[in-house]
Motif scaffolding. Structure first.
Motif, PDB file in Angstrom:
ATOM      1  N   GLN A 306       2.583  -0.306   1.648  1.00 11.97           N
ATOM      2  CA  GLN A 306       2.159  -0.399   0.301  1.00 11.97           C
ATOM      3  C   GLN A 306       2.937   0.145  -0.679  1.00 11.97           C
ATOM      4  O   GLN A 306       3.471  -0.385  -2.025  1.00 11.97           O
ATOM      5  CB  GLN A 306       0.620   0.150   0.054  1.00 11.97           C
ATOM      6  N   LEU A 307       3.391   1.395  -0.475  1.00 14.47           N
ATOM      7  CA  LEU A 307       4.446   2.151  -1.503  1.00 14.47           C
ATOM      8  C   LEU A 307       5.517   1.219  -1.622  1.00 14.47           C
ATOM      9  O   LEU A 307       6.130   1.005  -2.771  1.00 14.47           O
ATOM     10  CB  LEU A 307       4.627   3.408  -0.906  1.00 14.47           C
ATOM     11  N   ALA A 308       5.959   0.620  -0.648  1.00 16.47           N
ATOM     12  CA  ALA A 308       7.443  -0.363  -0.463  1.00 16.47           C
ATOM     13  C   ALA A 308       7.091  -1.307  -1.311  1.00 16.47           C
ATOM     14  O   ALA A 308       7.930  -1.978  -2.329  1.00 16.47           O
ATOM     15  CB  ALA A 308       8.066  -0.393   0.712  1.00 16.47           C
ATOM     16  N   SER A 309       5.967  -1.943  -1.144  1.00 13.78           N
ATOM     17  CA  SER A 309       5.726  -3.297  -1.642  1.00 13.78           C
ATOM     18  C   SER A 309       5.450  -3.238  -3.166  1.00 13.78           C
ATOM     19  O   SER A 309       6.044  -3.800  -4.209  1.00 13.78           O
ATOM     20  CB  SER A 309       4.385  -3.986  -1.190  1.00 13.78           C
ATOM     21  N   GLU A 310       4.732  -2.095  -3.577  1.00 11.42           N
ATOM     22  CA  GLU A 310       4.382  -1.896  -4.881  1.00 11.42           C
ATOM     23  C   GLU A 310       5.910  -1.618  -5.586  1.00 11.42           C
ATOM     24  O   GLU A 310       6.031  -2.204  -6.983  1.00 11.42           O
ATOM     25  CB  GLU A 310       3.680  -0.770  -5.103  1.00 11.42           C
TER      26      GLU A 310
END
Length: 343
Positions: A306-310
């Motif tokens: 999620q961190l990477a996607s955001e």
């Protein structure tokens, strides 16, 4: 069966022959939806030029060059984060996101500044994990003046310009760690605190939130002065051994920042790991093993996919919207692990 031609593709796609020709030779002039429509029709009729159309679909997307500067390659957290960023870039449907990821072994502010300047030579947007330092701030300001926006990853950064952020709410993380020790410990007592480096704002703020919880809810505990591990396992082991030797009545240990493997080794070697409630950060093979053997009791972790996607999405937005659009700050929910829910 006759070989499929451009008119066959045009008929199947319900588009003009000129549009199909443009998809083959000038894909940048068509919308992505049209390119996809032509490709689907080409595949349905067995057109020989599907490979060219697929390449054109990639070429038709706007390009964003993303530079990422992470900490030491030998640390699992950052290797896993790099993989997650690459996966998020590949998953982008509307943009071609080209990533350049570098790791720093020597973590001085001068090295960080040099690293982001080097990335800026080839990238449109920069993401960096770094300590808070005037040299780093000055480098970010220089890039901003050139129209290159910077995002802090995991640990917030400040400068005399807008700096984006993607990571956890460190103050809340610290308070949750305090809650865990308060509720797992059977009685109040001494709590040791390890930080990698107080110049990482996330670690400084973690400790602030941790102490805040105990001031408000559990002031019978004695929180010791925080000790720095300098993000190094060997130093973390020495510091933990020293804390254990000086405080035979230690009941809890907060392990924030790098060097967690050294701290866990010291706890195991002491023979007291079952008597000390240990709270750490980020699920890796080291912390997973600590949870499995009971050396660690509680873990707060970044949701890396999620961190990477955001982060990739935020970088694309700030690139698309031009110079006047400031990089955003995004606070993510965190994951919690105990020995009972790791997998």
């Amino acid at each position: 069966m006759a070989r499929a031609t451009i008119p066959h593709v045009a008929k199947a796609a319900k588009l003009s022959v000129s549009t199909v020709n443009r998809a083959l030779h000038e894909p940048h002039k068509l919308r992505e939806e049209t390119l996809k429509q032509v490709l689907q029709a080409a595949e349905s009729v067995g057109f020989y030029g599907t490979a060219t159309l697929k390449q054109g679909l990639r070429l038709g997307r706007p390009k964003v060059r993303v530079g990422i500067l992470l900490l030491q390659r030998h640390r699992t957290l950052y290797r896993d984060l790099a993989k997650a960023i690459e996966a998020a870039a590949l998953a982008s449907r509307d943009h071609e996101v080209m990533t350049r990821i570098e790791f720093l072994d020597e973590l001085s502010a001068q090295n960080v500044a040099a690293g982001i300047h080097k990335l800026a030579e080839q990238c449109d947007v920069i993401g960096v994990v770094s300590t808070e330092h005037p040299i780093v701030s000055a480098a970010i300001e220089e890039l901003s003046a050139r129209g290159i926006k910077v995002f802090a990853i995991i640990s917030q950064l400040t400068a005399r310009c807008n700096v984006g952020y993607v990571g956890l709410d460190a103050w809340k993380v610290g308070r949750v760690a305090g809650w865990a020790i308060d509720n797992i410990c059977k009685r109040p007592g001494k709590i040791g605190i390890l930080v990698g480096n107080h110049r990482y704002r996330c670690q400084e703020t973690n400790e602030s939130g941790f102490r805040s919880y105990f001031r408000e809810h559990a002031n019978g505990f004695e929180l010791l002065e925080a000790q720095s591990t300098f993000e190094t396992a060997s130093i973390a082991q020495e510091v933990t051994e020293d804390i254990l030797a000086k405080h035979p009545d230690l009941l809890g240990l907060l392990i924030s920042g790098g060097g967690v493997s050294g701290a866990l080794n010291a706890l195991r070697s002491s023979g007291r790991s079952k008597d000390i409630v240990a709270v750490g950060y980020d699920l890796t093979e080291v912390t997973r093993a600590g949870l499995l053997d009971g050396t660690l009791n509680f873990l707060v972790s970044h949701p890396l996919p999620q961190l990477a996607s955001e982060m990739v999405s935020a970088m694309i937005r700030t690139f698309d919207n031009g110079a006047e659009y400031p990089p955003q700050s995004i606070s993510l929910p965190f994951e919690i692990y105990t020995p009972e829910n790791i997998y």
